[in-house]
Design a protein around this motif. Sequence first.
Motif: not given
Length: 230
Positions: A3, A7, A10, A40, A43, A208, A211-212, A216
Motif C-alpha cells: 500500500t 501510494s 501513484f 492502480l 496494485w 485520480m 480511482q485511488y 484502496y
Amino acid sequence: MKTKLFSFIFALVFIVQLYAETAGNMFLLQFSKPLIVISLMVWLYSSTNLKGRFHKRIFTGLIFALAGDVLLMLQAGRPMFFIYGLIAFLLCHIFYIRAFTLDHRSNPKHRTPYFLWIVGVFAIFCSGLFFYLQPKLGAMQFPVLMYAIIITVMALMAVNRYGKVNIFSFKLILYGALFFLLSDSVLAINKFTQTIPQAGVLIMASYMIAQYLIVYGTVVRELVVKRTAV
C-alpha cells in the motif's frame, strides 16, 4: 508495504499529471495519463491476485477506465472519441455497480440508515444537473442522461455497502464514488455549458483521487457476513 509503495508511485503519477495539465505539456500528458489506471491495476492485482469476484469486477472496470482515458485524451479533432470514451466509462461504472452489489448480497437483510433520503438527495442532484445541461446538449441528451443515471446508481450502491463491509473500505469507496461524481459533473459543465477556470486540473485531480480511493477500498475490503464469494 504494498500500500505504501503503490501510494508513493501513484502520488508521483498524480503530481506529474497535474503539472502536465497546468503547463499544457501534451507529450507529458500522453505519457502520464495512462499510468493513472495502469498503476492502480498493478496494485490491485499484486495485492489480491484477483481471487474474488469483487476484485475481478473492479479490475475489469479499471480496464474500461483506461480505455476511456486514452479515448478522451485523443479526442481532439475526433468528435466520436468523446462518445466512445463516454461508453467506456459507462461500462467502468457498470462493473463497479456489479462489484458493489456483491456486498449487498452478502448481507441483504441489513438496511442502510436513511438510505431512501440519500436516494432522494442523489436523484435531485442527478436530475438538477441534467436539466441544467439539457439546453446545451443537443444530440447528446440521451447519452448524458444515461451516464448521469448510471454514475448516480454507482454512488448509491457505494452507500449501500454500509454495514456489509469493514468501515474503512466502506468510507474509502464511498468517498471515491463522490469524487467521481464531482469529476464528471465538472467535466460536463465545462464541456457543455460554461468554461471553468483550471477545469482540467480539477477534473483530473478529483478523478485520480476517486480511482485511488476505490482501489484502496477494494484492497482492504472485508465482508461482515461472508455469504457470497469474496
